[in-house]
Design a protein around this motif. Sequence first.
Motif, PDB file in Angstrom:
ATOM      1  N   UNK A   1       6.604  14.620  -9.986  1.00 53.71           N
ATOM      2  CA  UNK A   1       5.207  14.717 -10.418  1.00 53.71           C
ATOM      3  C   UNK A   1       4.978  13.938 -11.700  1.00 53.71           C
ATOM      4  N   UNK A   2       5.918  14.088 -12.654  1.00 54.96           N
ATOM      5  CA  UNK A   2       5.759  13.361 -13.916  1.00 54.96           C
ATOM      6  C   UNK A   2       5.870  11.864 -13.697  1.00 54.96           C
ATOM      7  N   UNK A   3       6.799  11.468 -12.858  1.00 53.89           N
ATOM      8  CA  UNK A   3       6.965  10.039 -12.594  1.00 53.89           C
ATOM      9  C   UNK A   3       5.719   9.473 -11.928  1.00 53.89           C
ATOM     10  N   UNK A   4       5.097  10.268 -11.013  1.00 53.19           N
ATOM     11  CA  UNK A   4       3.882   9.819 -10.345  1.00 53.19           C
ATOM     12  C   UNK A   4       2.738   9.643 -11.337  1.00 53.19           C
ATOM     13  N   UNK A   5       2.673  10.526 -12.346  1.00 52.33           N
ATOM     14  CA  UNK A   5       1.619  10.391 -13.356  1.00 52.33           C
ATOM     15  C   UNK A   5       1.778   9.082 -14.126  1.00 52.33           C
ATOM     16  N   UNK A   6       3.028   8.691 -14.354  1.00 50.52           N
ATOM     17  CA  UNK A   6       3.255   7.445 -15.098  1.00 50.52           C
ATOM     18  C   UNK A   6       3.044   6.214 -14.216  1.00 50.52           C
ATOM     19  N   UNK A   7       3.566   6.281 -12.979  1.00 50.80           N
ATOM     20  CA  UNK A   7       3.549   5.089 -12.127  1.00 50.80           C
ATOM     21  C   UNK A   7       2.353   5.028 -11.194  1.00 50.80           C
ATOM     22  N   UNK A   8       1.705   6.185 -10.955  1.00 48.07           N
ATOM     23  CA  UNK A   8       0.604   6.232  -9.992  1.00 48.07           C
ATOM     24  C   UNK A   8       1.075   6.285  -8.561  1.00 48.07           C
ATOM     25  N   UNK A   9       2.380   6.523  -8.334  1.00 47.20           N
ATOM     26  CA  UNK A   9       2.931   6.550  -6.977  1.00 47.20           C
ATOM     27  C   UNK A   9       3.880   7.727  -6.822  1.00 47.20           C
ATOM     28  N   UNK A  10       3.805   8.409  -5.653  1.00 45.64           N
ATOM     29  CA  UNK A  10       4.702   9.518  -5.357  1.00 45.64           C
ATOM     30  C   UNK A  10       5.879   9.082  -4.488  1.00 45.64           C
ATOM     31  N   UNK A  11       5.837   7.859  -3.977  1.00 45.45           N
ATOM     32  CA  UNK A  11       6.913   7.388  -3.111  1.00 45.45           C
ATOM     33  C   UNK A  11       6.975   8.141  -1.793  1.00 45.45           C
ATOM     34  N   UNK A  12       5.813   8.579  -1.283  1.00 46.75           N
ATOM     35  CA  UNK A  12       5.782   9.399  -0.070  1.00 46.75           C
ATOM     36  C   UNK A  12       4.597   9.004   0.803  1.00 46.75           C
ATOM     37  N   UNK A  13       4.822   8.992   2.114  1.00 42.85           N
ATOM     38  CA  UNK A  13       3.769   8.699   3.099  1.00 42.85           C
ATOM     39  C   UNK A  13       3.639   9.899   4.028  1.00 42.85           C
ATOM     40  N   UNK A  14       2.423  10.378   4.205  1.00 42.32           N
ATOM     41  CA  UNK A  14       2.178  11.497   5.114  1.00 42.32           C
ATOM     42  C   UNK A  14       1.951  11.014   6.534  1.00 42.32           C
ATOM     43  N   UNK A  15       2.467  11.771   7.509  1.00 40.84           N
ATOM     44  CA  UNK A  15       2.292  11.435   8.924  1.00 40.84           C
ATOM     45  C   UNK A  15       1.726  12.656   9.642  1.00 40.84           C
ATOM     46  N   UNK A  16       0.612  12.473  10.350  1.00 43.81           N
ATOM     47  CA  UNK A  16      -0.016  13.535  11.136  1.00 43.81           C
ATOM     48  C   UNK A  16       0.215  13.237  12.616  1.00 43.81           C
ATOM     49  N   UNK A  17       0.718  14.225  13.347  1.00 40.55           N
ATOM     50  CA  UNK A  17       0.967  14.058  14.775  1.00 40.55           C
ATOM     51  C   UNK A  17       0.555  15.336  15.491  1.00 40.55           C
TER      52      UNK A  17
ATOM     53  N   UNK B   1       8.983  10.552   3.969  1.00 38.40           N
ATOM     54  CA  UNK B   1       7.947  10.888   4.947  1.00 38.40           C
ATOM     55  C   UNK B   1       7.665  12.384   4.907  1.00 38.40           C
ATOM     56  N   UNK B   2       6.394  12.736   4.854  1.00 41.98           N
ATOM     57  CA  UNK B   2       5.942  14.123   4.948  1.00 41.98           C
ATOM     58  C   UNK B   2       5.243  14.271   6.295  1.00 41.98           C
ATOM     59  N   UNK B   3       5.873  14.982   7.228  1.00 40.35           N
ATOM     60  CA  UNK B   3       5.358  15.095   8.591  1.00 40.35           C
ATOM     61  C   UNK B   3       4.615  16.414   8.777  1.00 40.35           C
ATOM     62  N   UNK B   4       3.388  16.345   9.299  1.00 37.07           N
ATOM     63  CA  UNK B   4       2.590  17.535   9.580  1.00 37.07           C
ATOM     64  C   UNK B   4       2.104  17.476  11.026  1.00 37.07           C
TER      65      UNK B   4
END
Length: 334
Positions: A47-63, A89-92
């Motif tokens: 979370x802290x790294x995302x605040x600094x870089x603006x990126x979470x390094x994660x892509x959500x996938x809906x299926x 990948x965050x799969x939902x």
Amino acid sequence: MQDVAVRAGVSGQTVSRVANNSERVAAATRERVLAVMSELGYRPNVAARALRSGSFGSIGVVVFSLDSVGNVGTINGILADATDRGYAIELIRAQSAESTDEAVSSAVTRLHQEAVDGIIVIVESHLLPPGSLAFPPGMPSVVIQSDNGCERPSITADQDHGSRLAVEHLLDLGHPTVHHITGPLESKAAEQRRDAWLRCLTEHGVDAPESIHGDWTAESGYRAGLRLADDPRVSAVFAANDQMALGAIRAFHERGRSVPDDISVVGFDDISESPYYWPPLTTVRQDFAAAGSLAVALVIDQIDGRAVAPGAHVLPTSLVPRRSTARYRARAND
């Protein structure tokens, strides 16, 4: 982080660069820092790294379903390419009890709350009205298996071309006409394949027999095959996917109709088992993994600020001839 820096004999900034996969660290130093991170059990605060870089390094996938071969192949392509490019990948799975657009919107909202950089939606249905998908403003996104006028980038296989290849292959072998086992009524891909089959026969001046509806399963193909096997005029069948083709072939064998001597069969998808059917299945190939890989590339382009045009990105399909098709041979009582 400071503990790692002291133990590794480097600055806190160097530890930060290693944690963020920066290339501005010598290989030997990187290895030393990583070893100390492992020894101390250090994990970067995402979370802290995302605040600094603006990126979470994660892509959500809906299926909607993990039962279909296509969805599994597409997800495998997404996972492989995302991993290679440093994304998790965050799969939902969308709730099928809701309407399609509501289910997708609900899943997208959940992913947004869990902080992802982009979203890929795998949806293949008539129940998705054009423009109905609601994404958070500015959220990079791609829709797979849809070309229904979505305002976002979408990916689909060339269903029309692939179906024409199947039908023309059978007509070129001299068969008087081609029977068709369709996919489910609510499927966009099934509709496109059925429409292409009908247009192709019409354009060749061939009467189209009544199609038989299936549901993508081998069982539905088997039931359709039993009906077709009892008609001595049936010599060629185009099944809308390989599983239904498998069921139909079994029905033909049970009814004493040889494949391909009596009935030629073509499927669609070219799943990994198709070369091992008996006989090996002639089919139309679409590359599910390529669809997943392209989706990742399009999402990351958007994440990185590169322009991606909305509308359909169409992947090619091709015919894979095997031993389930042969030249038409008129029966003695024809």
